[in-house]
Design an enzyme around this catalytic site. Structure first.
Site, PDB file in Angstrom:
ATOM      1  N   ASP A   1       0.860  -1.194   0.000  1.00  0.00           N
ATOM      2  CA  ASP A   1       0.000   0.000   0.000  1.00  0.00           C
ATOM      3  C   ASP A   1       0.891   1.237   0.000  1.00  0.00           C
ATOM      4  OD1 ASP A   1      -3.101   0.837   0.996  1.00  0.00           O
ATOM      5  OD2 ASP A   1      -1.492   2.296   1.441  1.00  0.00           O
TER       6      ASP A   1
ATOM      7  N   GLU B   1      -4.723   2.337  -4.166  1.00  0.00           N
ATOM      8  CA  GLU B   1      -3.262   2.341  -4.211  1.00  0.00           C
ATOM      9  C   GLU B   1      -2.715   1.125  -3.505  1.00  0.00           C
ATOM     10  OE1 GLU B   1      -4.733   2.881  -1.596  1.00  0.00           O
ATOM     11  OE2 GLU B   1      -3.464   3.880  -0.104  1.00  0.00           O
TER      12      GLU B   1
HETATM   13  P1  GH3 Z   1      -2.275   5.420   4.204  1.00  0.00           P
HETATM   14  O1  GH3 Z   1      -0.851   5.715   4.240  1.00  0.00           O
HETATM   15  O2  GH3 Z   1      -2.904   5.155   5.491  1.00  0.00           O
HETATM   16  O3  GH3 Z   1      -2.562   4.317   3.216  1.00  0.00           O
HETATM   17  O4  GH3 Z   1      -2.928   6.724   3.680  1.00  0.00           O
HETATM   18  P2  GH3 Z   1      -3.524   6.927   2.312  1.00  0.00           P
HETATM   19  O5  GH3 Z   1      -3.805   8.311   2.022  1.00  0.00           O
HETATM   20  O6  GH3 Z   1      -2.694   6.266   1.247  1.00  0.00           O
HETATM   21  O7  GH3 Z   1      -4.857   6.085   2.357  1.00  0.00           O
HETATM   22  P3  GH3 Z   1      -6.313   6.472   2.121  1.00  0.00           P
HETATM   23  O8  GH3 Z   1      -7.128   5.219   2.080  1.00  0.00           O
HETATM   24  O9  GH3 Z   1      -6.762   7.483   3.057  1.00  0.00           O
HETATM   25  O10 GH3 Z   1      -6.351   7.148   0.733  1.00  0.00           O
HETATM   26  C1  GH3 Z   1      -6.233   6.450  -0.449  1.00  0.00           C
HETATM   27  C2  GH3 Z   1      -6.441   7.409  -1.558  1.00  0.00           C
HETATM   28  O11 GH3 Z   1      -6.090   6.858  -2.806  1.00  0.00           O
HETATM   29  C3  GH3 Z   1      -7.876   7.797  -1.708  1.00  0.00           C
HETATM   30  C4  GH3 Z   1      -8.126   7.870  -3.184  1.00  0.00           C
HETATM   31  O12 GH3 Z   1      -8.519   9.146  -3.592  1.00  0.00           O
HETATM   32  C5  GH3 Z   1      -6.824   7.540  -3.758  1.00  0.00           C
HETATM   33  N1  GH3 Z   1      -7.004   6.727  -4.899  1.00  0.00           N
HETATM   34  C6  GH3 Z   1      -7.624   5.513  -5.012  1.00  0.00           C
HETATM   35  N2  GH3 Z   1      -7.558   5.063  -6.277  1.00  0.00           N
HETATM   36  C7  GH3 Z   1      -6.893   6.011  -7.002  1.00  0.00           C
HETATM   37  C8  GH3 Z   1      -6.544   6.129  -8.357  1.00  0.00           C
HETATM   38  O13 GH3 Z   1      -6.762   5.279  -9.177  1.00  0.00           O
HETATM   39  N3  GH3 Z   1      -5.851   7.251  -8.695  1.00  0.00           N
HETATM   40  C9  GH3 Z   1      -5.550   8.241  -7.842  1.00  0.00           C
HETATM   41  N4  GH3 Z   1      -4.892   9.316  -8.278  1.00  0.00           N
HETATM   42  N5  GH3 Z   1      -5.901   8.154  -6.619  1.00  0.00           N
HETATM   43  C10 GH3 Z   1      -6.552   7.066  -6.147  1.00  0.00           C
HETATM   44 MG    MG Z   2      -2.200   4.255   1.392  1.00  0.00          MG
HETATM   45 MG    MG Z   3      -4.996   2.156   1.141  1.00  0.00          MG
END
Ligand code: GH3
Ligand code: MG
Ligand code: MG
Length: 543
Positions: free
Chosen positions: A411, A454
């Site tokens: 992650d 991610e």
């Molecule tokens: P942590 O270190 O705890 O994992 O914090 P984090 O910010 O990585 O985790 P969190 O689950 O809060 O946020 C994940 C973010 O990833 C939220 C979402 O907007 C973003 N995300 C998910 N899929 C995609 C994608 O395909 N592209 C982009 N640019 N962002 C994405």
């Molecule tokens: Mg993350």
């Molecule tokens: Mg995550």
């Protein structure tokens, strides 16, 4: 048949004329003979007359003997004359009279050994002379008549012969003309027959060629149906093209995914002077959308896809299916013979290209659909669905083989902040770069999936805990060392946290394994991120 009848009739006529001629000559000779005999008779009479007179004057017995012998010869001559003139009644009567006179004369001269005193030879002979003269006159008339007849017969015969000769010559010439006409007709017929035979032979040869071509195309169709990738279809296309026309050099040039360039996919020879990568409009065939010959003297414009001097004669057949141009089949003809061969197989080549186009388009579509169903569009890694199927299969295989199996759950740390700081597109760029590092750092048999957002999962078959942790560490370090640039701007350092779970220690099913890895990941996050945690134990700290 008519000619033969004519010749027979003419021959009969000529024969008849000749017979007539011979007969008239015989008669003329006969008259001549009679006249001669009469002349002789007359001479003998003269001698008898003379001998008798001499005897009467001198009583010389020799004169008497001469008269007697002449009488005997006269008698013999008259017998001959009677024989000669027996065909002529009047002359026969006169000859008979002469015989009678001679008989009297013989009697008078022979009965005594002396002539009677009253014997007057002149008187006696006068009787003869009168008759002989009459006979000579008659015979001369006859001779003149027979001579005329003989001459006429000769003329007739000559005329008939000439006419026969002329008509025969005419017939021979007509027959010769007919013969000549027949010979010419026969020669013409023979020429026509040999021409027909040649046409028949060439038709048979064409049919044989067609049969061979259709067998080849059939096996090409079967092989194209068996192809599982576009690459196999590319190779089959070039291979069958070479089998159809072995004397040419072939290359299959396909439009790439960007649809901006045409690239070489397969060639029959390695030394083909073709650019590997050229714009679509460099090929005249692709530009026109139709089969295009480049032949010196006919169509001089060259395509622009050559390295160095272009060849003299070549052919570009565009590949198109469902209204989409896929590429071009390039056929180079190194000789005039090869050009002629390509021309004679053009229909089959076009059919092969059509078949290849359909097959390649089908395989491309299938691969695209397959890709779309198992791949993630952003990173091109396998998707979650594919990961679950693969993990399930790998867990079973490990159980069957009593082997170990590791999974890494990764992650990206504080990813939300990246999105917030640089924008969503920059976030996408980071995800693509991270995925690329994963690809570089695992083995070919390992399976990398985007689990969602991610988060990623990497399945490492037949991998021990130590190896898995080492691999995870390497990945973590590589990611932390990665420098992402987006629109010229260097982004902040990216780190990942990784949870590692090992089969069978961490779980015996797919769900248990994922849960264990997720727990380990959660621990890694909790412990401060940018670290690797083996399920059940903490094995690594910040690098
Ligand atoms: P942590 O270190 O705890 O994992 O914090 P984090 O910010 O990585 O985790 P969190 O689950 O809060 O946020 C994940 C973010 O990833 C939220 C979402 O907007 C973003 N995300 C998910 N899929 C995609 C994608 O395909 N592209 C982009 N640019 N962002 C994405
Ligand atoms: Mg993350
Ligand atoms: Mg995550």
């Amino acid at each position: 048949m008519g000619a033969i009848l004519f010749i027979c009739a003419s021959a009969f006529l000529v024969y008849n004329n000749t017979q007539h001629l011979v007969a008239s000559r015989d008669w003329r000779d006969h008259s001549q003979d009679v006249l001669n005999t009469l002349q002789l008779t007359s001479q003998r009479l003269d001698r008898i007359d003379l001998s008798s007179r001499l005897y009467l004057m001198g009583k010389d017995q020799n004169d008497l003997a001469s008269a007697q012998s002449n009488v005997i010869m006269l008698d013999t001559g008259l017998t001959h004359l009677a024989e000669l003139v027996k065909d002529n009644e009047m002359q026969a009567v006169r000859a008979g009279e002469l015989e009678r006179y001679v008989s009297d004369l013989k009697q008078q001269i022979n009965d005594n050994n002396a002539l009677p005193q009253a014997f007057d030879p002149h008187q006696e002979i006068l009787k003869f002379r009168e008759n002989i003269m009459k006979m000579q006159e008659t015979e001369r008339t006859l001779l003149s008549k027979r001579t005329d007849e003989s001459r006429q017969s000769t003329y007739r015969s000559l005329l008939a012969g000439t006419v026969f000769l002329v008509i025969s010559l005419a017939i021979v010439m007509i027959l010769f003309a007919f013969l000549l006409r027949d010979v010419r007709r026969r020669q013409k017929t023979e020429r026509q027959i040999s021409l027909t035979n040649a046409q028949l032979e060439s038709t048979v040869a064409v049919m044989k060629q067609r049969a061979g071509e259709s067998t080849l195309l059939m096996s090409a169709r079967e092989e194209m149906q068996l192809c599982t990738s576009a690459e196999q279809a590319h190779e089959a296309t070039v291979r069958y093209c070479q089998q159809l026309v072995p004397s040419v050099r072939t290359a299959l040039l396909m439009i790439n995914n960007s649809r901006q360039m045409v690239e070489i996919t397969t060639t029959s020879e390695n030394d083909l002077k073709i650019l590997d990568g050229f714009p679509l409009d460099a090929c005249c065939g692709l530009r026109s959308g139709r089969l295009r010959w480049r032949k010196s003297g006919h169509s001089e414009v060259h395509c622009g896809h050559f390295l160095g001097v272009p060849p003299e004669n070549y052919l570009c057949i565009p590949l198109a299916a469902h209204g989409d141009t896929l590429g071009v089949l390039y056929i180079e003809c190194p000789s005039l013979l090869a050009t002629a061969e390509v021309k004679s197989h053009l229909d089959s080549l076009e059919e092969l290209v059509e078949m290849a186009s359909m097959s390649i388009a089908g395989l491309n579509l299938r691969s695209r659909l397959e890709h779309q169903s198992i791949r993630d569009g952003l990173t091109n890694l396998f998707n979650r669905h594919f990961m679950e199927i693969s993990l399930d299969r790998e867990v079973r295989r490990a159980a069957r083989n009593q082997a170990e199996l590791a999974i890494l759950m990764l992650d990206v740390d504080h990813f939300k902040k990246f999105n917030d700081s640089y924008g969503h597109e920059a976030g996408d760029c980071i995800l693509r770069d991270v995925a690329e590092i994963f690809r570089q750092e695992v083995r070919a048999e390992d399976i990398i999936c985007r689990y969602g957002g991610e988060e990623f999962v990497i399945i490492l078959p037949e991998t021990s805990d130590a190896e898995a942790v080492e691999r995870a560490e390497t990945i973590r370090k590589c990611v932390s060392q990665m420098r992402v640039r987006f629109r010229g701007e260097a982004l902040r350092e990216v780190t990942v946290s990784i949870g590692v779970a090992i089969y069978p220690q961490a779980g015996s099913t797919l769900e248990e394994m994922l849960r264990a890895a997720d727990r380990a990941l959660y621990t890694a996050k909790h412990e401060g991120r940018n670290r690797v945690i083996l399920a059940g134990t903490m094995v690594a700290a910040i690098g």
